[in-house]
Scaffold this motif. Structure first.
Motif, short mmCIF file in Angstrom:
data_model
loop_
_atom_site.label_atom_id
_atom_site.label_comp_id
_atom_site.label_asym_id
_atom_site.label_seq_id
_atom_site.Cartn_x
_atom_site.Cartn_y
_atom_site.Cartn_z
N HIS A 96 -5.39 10.32 15.42
CA HIS A 96 -6.85 10.29 15.63
C HIS A 96 -7.32 8.86 15.90
O HIS A 96 -8.11 8.62 16.81
CB HIS A 96 -7.57 10.86 14.41
CG HIS A 96 -7.57 12.36 14.40
ND1 HIS A 96 -8.13 13.10 15.39
CD2 HIS A 96 -7.06 13.23 13.50
CE1 HIS A 96 -7.96 14.39 15.11
NE2 HIS A 96 -7.31 14.49 13.97
N ILE B 234 -9.05 7.17 19.44
CA ILE B 234 -10.42 6.65 19.60
C ILE B 234 -10.45 5.11 19.71
O ILE B 234 -11.51 4.51 19.76
CB ILE B 234 -11.35 7.13 18.45
CG1 ILE B 234 -10.76 6.83 17.06
CG2 ILE B 234 -11.61 8.62 18.56
CD1 ILE B 234 -11.15 5.54 16.51
N THR B 235 -9.28 4.50 19.75
CA THR B 235 -9.24 3.04 19.86
C THR B 235 -9.12 2.60 21.31
O THR B 235 -8.15 2.96 21.98
CB THR B 235 -8.05 2.46 19.05
OG1 THR B 235 -8.09 2.99 17.73
CG2 THR B 235 -8.09 0.95 18.99
N PRO B 236 -10.09 1.80 21.79
CA PRO B 236 -9.94 1.27 23.16
C PRO B 236 -8.72 0.36 23.20
O PRO B 236 -8.37 -0.29 22.20
CB PRO B 236 -11.23 0.46 23.37
CG PRO B 236 -12.16 0.90 22.29
CD PRO B 236 -11.34 1.37 21.16
N ARG C 178 -12.60 3.73 11.92
CA ARG C 178 -12.92 4.32 13.22
C ARG C 178 -14.15 3.65 13.83
O ARG C 178 -14.21 3.36 15.02
CB ARG C 178 -13.24 5.81 13.08
CG ARG C 178 -12.09 6.67 12.69
CD ARG C 178 -12.41 8.11 12.97
NE ARG C 178 -13.55 8.62 12.20
CZ ARG C 178 -14.08 9.83 12.37
NH1 ARG C 178 -13.61 10.62 13.30
NH2 ARG C 178 -15.10 10.24 11.63
N PHE D 95 -19.29 11.42 14.25
CA PHE D 95 -18.65 10.24 14.83
C PHE D 95 -18.58 10.34 16.36
O PHE D 95 -18.91 9.40 17.08
CB PHE D 95 -17.23 10.07 14.25
CG PHE D 95 -16.42 9.04 14.96
CD1 PHE D 95 -16.60 7.68 14.69
CD2 PHE D 95 -15.48 9.40 15.92
CE1 PHE D 95 -15.87 6.72 15.37
CE2 PHE D 95 -14.75 8.45 16.60
CZ PHE D 95 -14.94 7.10 16.32
N TYR D 96 -18.15 11.52 16.82
CA TYR D 96 -17.96 11.68 18.27
C TYR D 96 -19.30 11.66 19.00
O TYR D 96 -19.41 11.19 20.12
CB TYR D 96 -17.22 12.99 18.56
CG TYR D 96 -15.84 12.98 17.96
CD1 TYR D 96 -14.80 12.26 18.56
CD2 TYR D 96 -15.58 13.64 16.76
CE1 TYR D 96 -13.53 12.24 18.00
CE2 TYR D 96 -14.31 13.61 16.19
CZ TYR D 96 -13.29 12.91 16.81
OH TYR D 96 -12.04 12.86 16.25
N ARG E 10 -18.52 10.07 22.39
CA ARG E 10 -17.21 10.63 22.77
C ARG E 10 -17.19 12.16 22.80
O ARG E 10 -16.17 12.75 23.12
CB ARG E 10 -16.15 10.19 21.75
CG ARG E 10 -15.83 8.74 21.81
CD ARG E 10 -14.88 8.35 20.69
NE ARG E 10 -14.59 6.93 20.80
CZ ARG E 10 -13.68 6.40 21.60
NH1 ARG E 10 -12.97 7.19 22.37
NH2 ARG E 10 -13.49 5.11 21.65
#
Lengths: 334, 230, 248
Positions: B87, B91-93, B132, C150-151, C156
Motif C-alpha cells: 500500500h 501511494i508513494t511518488p 502515508r 485518504f484516497y 487518488r
C-alpha cells in the motif's frame, strides 16, 4: 444426535395437530351432511353451465341440500379433496379417476357429464382433412406432454401403427402463437371453450377450420364426470341420490334451448371476459357434447368408453395394472 | 501571513447551538501548531472546514503560499487486501522513495511492513497511516490525534523527525495531551465553547527540537497557561 | 461446509417425508393423496436418473442466469451507488421493474423469445437479480470513510478503487447474498420451466402434476434440494476461500 431427537419430538405435536385438523374436517362433514362442497374441475365458464344453473336456481336448496359450488382450476384435484374431507362431490376427468383407483383412492363415479370428449384437435381445412387416422402421417401435431391429449394422440397413432418418426409432435403450452403462425398443423383444444376463440380468430382472417374428434376415429377417452367418495355413498346414499338428481335436472334445464337466454345471462355473470357471441357458441357446443342426441340422458355413464379409457391408460403404462373401473361406476341414470 | 481564519461561524444542520461563532485564527510562519480543547468543542469540525470537508460555514479562510491541505485522523484504515508495504509503495511518488525509507526507519515500522494493516496494533496502525500522508505533497497537514496509542518515546522521535524533515510546512496537531502540545508546538490554539469570546486562546509553546534543553519549570508554566485558557 | 449443507437438507427432506407419511397413515389416506414409501422408492428408482439429468439442465440455466444477474446487479449497483440524478434514476428503474411479478412477465418473455433456453435464462436472471441488486446498492452506496478518506483527500480516489474498497469491506455479506441468490435463480428457472419451457425439472414437475403423480414430485423435490445444496455449498466454499485469500 440429541439435538435431532429433540427436533423430532418438537415436530410430533405439529403432526398430530395437522392430523386432528384434517380428521375434524372429515368428521364434521360426515355428521352435517346437509352442508356440502361441490368442487368443479375448471373455472366458471360455459362448460359448467349446469353446475352454475343448479346453484343459482335453487336446485339443491329445494331438495334440502346446502351445496357450495366451488370453482376448480389447474391446481385443484376434486378426488384428493373428497378423501381429505374438503369436498363431498366433485368433477374429475376419467384419467384422474382411473389413476386414483389404481392408487387405492375410495372414489366412485355417479354421472358422466360429457358424452363426447371436448378435447379435440383444431386444424385448417384448406390444408388437409383428417378422415382416418393414417391422414395424420407427416403432420405436425400439438400435444401437451403428460396431458390427456398426449395419451389420446399416442393411442390414435398406435392404433394405426404410425411410428413416432412419421409425425412431428410439438410441445404445446398456453401460447397458441405457433398454431396461428401455421407452424403446427393440429392444435389440441377444448372444443367448447378455447376452440371457439381460436376458430373465430381464424375465420375472421378468412380461414376455414375443422376438428379431429378422436371418438370418430375409434378412440373414446372419457372426459369429466361427477364423483364422490365411497364413504359418502355408503353413509348417505339418499343424499347422493338427491344431489345427482338435482344436479342433472339443472343440467337438463340449462341446456334446454328454451332456457338459452337464462343460461347465457348466468354464465356471462361469471365469465366476464368471453364475448357474448362466443358464449352463445360455447353453450351450443357444450350442449352437443353433453347431450349429443335426444335419446341420451344427461349424466349417462358409457361403461364401454370407460373400459376403453382404462385400456388405453394400461397400454400406455399410465397405470400399472387393471383397476376394473366399471366397478366404480354407479349408474343413477339409465 | 500564511493562513488566516476570519469570523468563521458554523453550526451543523438542525443543530441549535453554534460550533463556532466569529472564530479568528492566524498563522504567520511554518511549524507545528497545537490544537487543544475538550471533546466536542469543534477541533475536528475546524479541521474539516480548513480541508474542505465542511463547506456550509460563514466567514473567510485566507491563505498565502499554502495550496495543498491534508487531514489525517486517528482510526483511519488501509485496505486489507495487501500488505502495508504494498500500500505504501503504491501511494508513494517515485521522487519520495528516499523519504519513504527514512520515515519508515524513524517511525519504527520496518518490522511489520509485510503484515496486513488489520494485524497491527492501534499505535502501529496510526504510525503507518501518518507516513502515508507525509509521503504526499502538502503545505498544511492536520494531524487529528494521529499519534494516539503510540508510546511516548516513539511519539517524541516521530514529532521531532517531522519537524526536521518538513521545516517549511505547516502542521496542526490536534491532541488532548497537554504535555505533548506544550512541549512540541510553536503555539497552541486552545479551543473553547462557542459562547466564550474569543473562542480561541493562543498559548506559546516550547517548540522543542532535537538537542534543545527544556526547563521543567517552563514546561509547567506552558501547561498551566493552556489549562487556564481552556 | 458442503457436507453440512447436504445433510441439513436431508434432515429437512426426511422430516417432511416422515410428516407426510404420518399424516397418510394417521388418516388412512390412499396412495393417490399421499403415496406410500414403496411407491416413492419405486418412483425414485425409475425416475431419479432422468430427473437428475433434468435438474442438471435446470441448474446449468440457473447458474448462468445467476452469473448474469450478478454482473447486472453489480453494474447497476455501481452506477446506482452515486448520489446523482442518474444514479437515483437507475435505482428507481431497477426497483420498478422488479415490482412486476415474474409470473406476469414470464408469459410475455416466452411469447417473444420462445420456450427455449434464452427465456428460461432470462427469467432465472430476473428473479435472482433484485435481492442481489438491493445488497449491492446498499453496500456500494455506503462509504467506508476511514479507508476512503485518504484516497479522497489526496485526489487518488477512482471509481474502481471505491468499488474495490466497498466490496472488500463487505465481502462476507456479498458472498452470503450470492450464495443465497442461487436458491432464487433455481426457483426462477423452475417457475419458468413450469410455466412454459420444454425442458428441465420444472417441466417434469408440470408433467407429473398433469398425471397427479405426487411421488414423482417428491423425487423431483429431492433432486432439486440435493443439487441446490451442493451448489450452495460450493458457492459458500468459494466465498470462504476468496475471503481467506483476499483478506489474508
Amino acid at each position: 444426535m440429541g439435538g435431532k431427537l429433540i427436533k423430532l419430538i418438537y415436530t410430533l405435536p405439529a403432526v398430530i395437530l395437522i392430523s386432528l385438523f384434517i380428521k375434524t374436517e372429515n368428521g364434521f362433514a360426515a355428521q352435517k351432511s346437509v352442508q356440502m362442497n361441490y368442487r368443479l374441475k375448471w373455472l366458471f365458464n360455459a362448460s359448467v353451465v349446469g353446475d352454475l344453473y343448479a346453484d343459482a336456481n335453487g336446485f339443491f336448496k329445494t331438495r334440502g341440500l346446502d351445496v357450495t359450488v366451488k370453482e376448480g382450476g389447474p391446481e385443484r384435484d376434486a378426488i384428493r379433496e373428497l378423501e381429505l374431507g374438503y369436498a363431498h362431490f366433485g368433477v374429475a376427468s376419467a384419467d384422474q379417476v382411473i389413476r386414483a383407483l389404481s392408487k387405492g383412492a375410495p372414489v366412485v363415479v355417479i354421472a358422466q357429464l360429457f358424452q363426447i370428449n371436448p378435447l379435440q384437435w383444431i386444424h385448417r381445412t384448406e390444408k388437409f382433412n383428417i378422415q382416418q387416422i393414417r391422414d395424420l402421417k407427416g403432420k405436425v401435431i400439438g400435444v401437451t406432454y403428460g396431458g390427456n391429449d398426449e395419451t389420446i394422440m399416442r393411442t390414435l397413432l398406435a392404433k394405426e401403427k404410425i411410428a413416432d418418426n412419421e409425425v412431428t409432435l410439438f410441445s404445446v403450452r398456453y401460447d397458441y402463437t405457433p398454431f396461428y403462425q401455421d407452424k403446427v398443423d393440429l392444435w389440441p383444444v377444448y372444443r367448447n371453450s378455447q376452440g371457439i376463440t381460436i376458430a373465430s380468430k381464424l375465420r375472421a382472417s378468412g380461414e376455414e377450420i375443422g376438428y379431429v374428434n378422436p371418438a370418430e376415429l375409434g378412440v373414446q377417452f372419457v372426459a369429466n364426470s361427477i364423483v364422490t367418495s365411497k364413504k359418502m355413498l355408503m353413509d348417505h346414499p339418499e343424499i347422493v341420490k338427491t344431489f345427482i338428481r338435482a344436479l342433472l335436472a339443472a343440467w337438463e334445464e340449462s341446456l334446454d334451448p328454451a332456457n338459452r337466454e337464462k343460461s347465457l345471462t348466468l354464465v356471462g355473470k361469471f365469465d366476464k371476459d368471453t364475448p357474448r357471441v362466443h358464449l352463445e357458441e360455447q353453450l351450443a357446443v357444450t350442449r352437443s357434447l353433453v347431450k349429443p342426441s335426444l335419446k341420451i340422458k344427461i349424466g349417462s355413464i358409457d361403461t364401454q368408453a370407460w373400459k376403453q379409457t382404462e385400456r388405453i391408460m394400461l397400454d400406455q403404462k399410465l397405470i400399472p395394472e387393471r383397476v376394473h373401473v366399471e366397478r366404480a361406476l354407479k349408474h343413477y341414470i339409465r | 501571513m500564511l493562513f488566516e481564519c476570519r469570523n468563521i461561524s458554523f453550526r451543523y444542520p438542525d443543530a441549535e447551538d453554534y460550533v463556532f461563532r466569529d472564530l479568528m485564527l492566524k498563522v504567520t510562519e511554518p511549524g507545528l501548531y497545537g490544537i487543544f480543547g475538550p471533546s466536542g468543542v469543534g477541533k475536528t469540525s475546524f479541521a474539516k472546514i480548513v480541508t474542505g470537508g465542511i463547506r456550509d460555514f460563514s466567514g473567510d479562510i485566507r491563505t498565502e503560499h499554502l495550496n495543498i491541505f491534508l487531514y489525517s485522523y486517528n482510526l483511519e484504515r488501509l485496505p486489507g487486501w495487501s500488505s502495508v508495504r504494498r500500500h505504501i509503495d503504491k501511494i508513494t511518488p517515485l521522487s519520495k522513495n528516499g523519504l519513504k525509507t527514512e520515515l519508515i526507519e524513524a517511525f519504527g515500522i520496518h518490522g511489520y511492513l509485510t503484515s496486513r494493516f488489520s494485524k497491527l496494533s492501534l499505535g502501529q496502525q496510526n504510525r503507518v497511516n501518518l507516513i502515508r500522508y507525509l509521503l504526499q505533497d502538502f503545505d498544511l497537514l492536520i494531524m487529528d490525534e494521529s499519534l494516539a496509542n503510540v508510546d511516548e518515546l516513539t511519539k517524541e522521535e516521530i514529532i521531532l523527525k517531522i519537524k526536521e524533515t518538513f521545516p517549511m510546512a505547516c502542521f496542526f496537531y490536534i491532541s488532548h495531551n497537554v504535555v505533548e502540545v506544550s512541549r512540541f508546538c510553536k503555539q497552541i490554539y486552545v479551543f473553547r465553547d462557542a459562547h466564550k469570546q474569543p473562542q480561541i486562546q493562543i498559548v506559546k509553546g516550547l517548540d522543542f527540537s532535537r538537542g534543545q534543553q527544556v526547563e521543567k519549570k517552563d514546561q509547567e508554566i506552558a501547561m498551566l497557561e493552556i489549562m487556564n485558557a481552556s | 461446509m458442503l457436507l453440512r449443507r447436504i445433510y441439513q437438507f436431508l434432515i429437512i427432506y426426511l422430516l417432511g417425508l416422515f410428516l407426510l407419511l404420518v399424516i397418510k397413515y394417521a388418516l388412512n389416506l390412499s396412495d393417490y393423496v399421499i403415496p406410500g414409501p414403496v411407491e416413492i422408492w419405486e418412483t425414485c428408482r425409475e425416475t431419479l436418473p432422468r430427473y437428475f439429468s433434468d435438474v442438471m439442465d435446470t441448474l446449468s440455466v440457473a447458474i448462468i442466469g445467476q452469473f448474469i444477474s450478478i454482473v447486472l446487479a453489480i453494474s447497476i449497483g455501481v452506477i446506482g451507488r452515486q448520489a446523482t440524478w442518474f444514479g437515483s434514476f437507475v435505482k428507481v428503474a431497477a426497483y420498478n421493474f422488479q415490482a412486476y411479478p415474474i409470473v406476469a412477465i414470464a408469459p410475455i418473455v416466452f411469447i417473444l423469445l420462445g420456450d427455449g433456453f434464452i427465456s428460461r435464462l432470462l427469467i432465472a436472471a430476473m428473479i435472482c437479480y433484485f435481492p442481489l441488486l438491493l445488497s449491492v446498492v446498499g453496500i456500494m452506496s455506503e462509504p467506508i470513510s476511514d479507508i476512503e478518506h485518504f484516497y479522497r483527500i489526496t485526489g487518488r480516489m477512482r471509481w474502481q478503487l471505491e468499488v474495490k474498497i466497498r466490496a472488500f469491506e463487505n465481502l462476507s455479506k456479498l458472498t452470503t447474498v450470492i450464495a443465497g441468490s442461487a436458491t432464487l435463480a433455481m426457483a426462477g428457472t423452475i417457475v419458468a420451466e413450469f410455466i412454459a419451457a420444454n425442458a428441465g425439472i420444472g417441466y417434469s414437475i408440470r408433467i407429473a402434476l398433469y398425471q397427479s403423480n405426487l411421488s414423482k414430485i417428491l423425487v423431483a423435490l429431492f433432486t432439486i434440494g440435493v443439487s441446490l445444496s451442493v451448489y450452495q455449498g460450493m458457492l459458500e466454499m468459494a466465498g470462504y476461500m476468496i475471503n481467506k485469500r483476499w483478506k489474508g
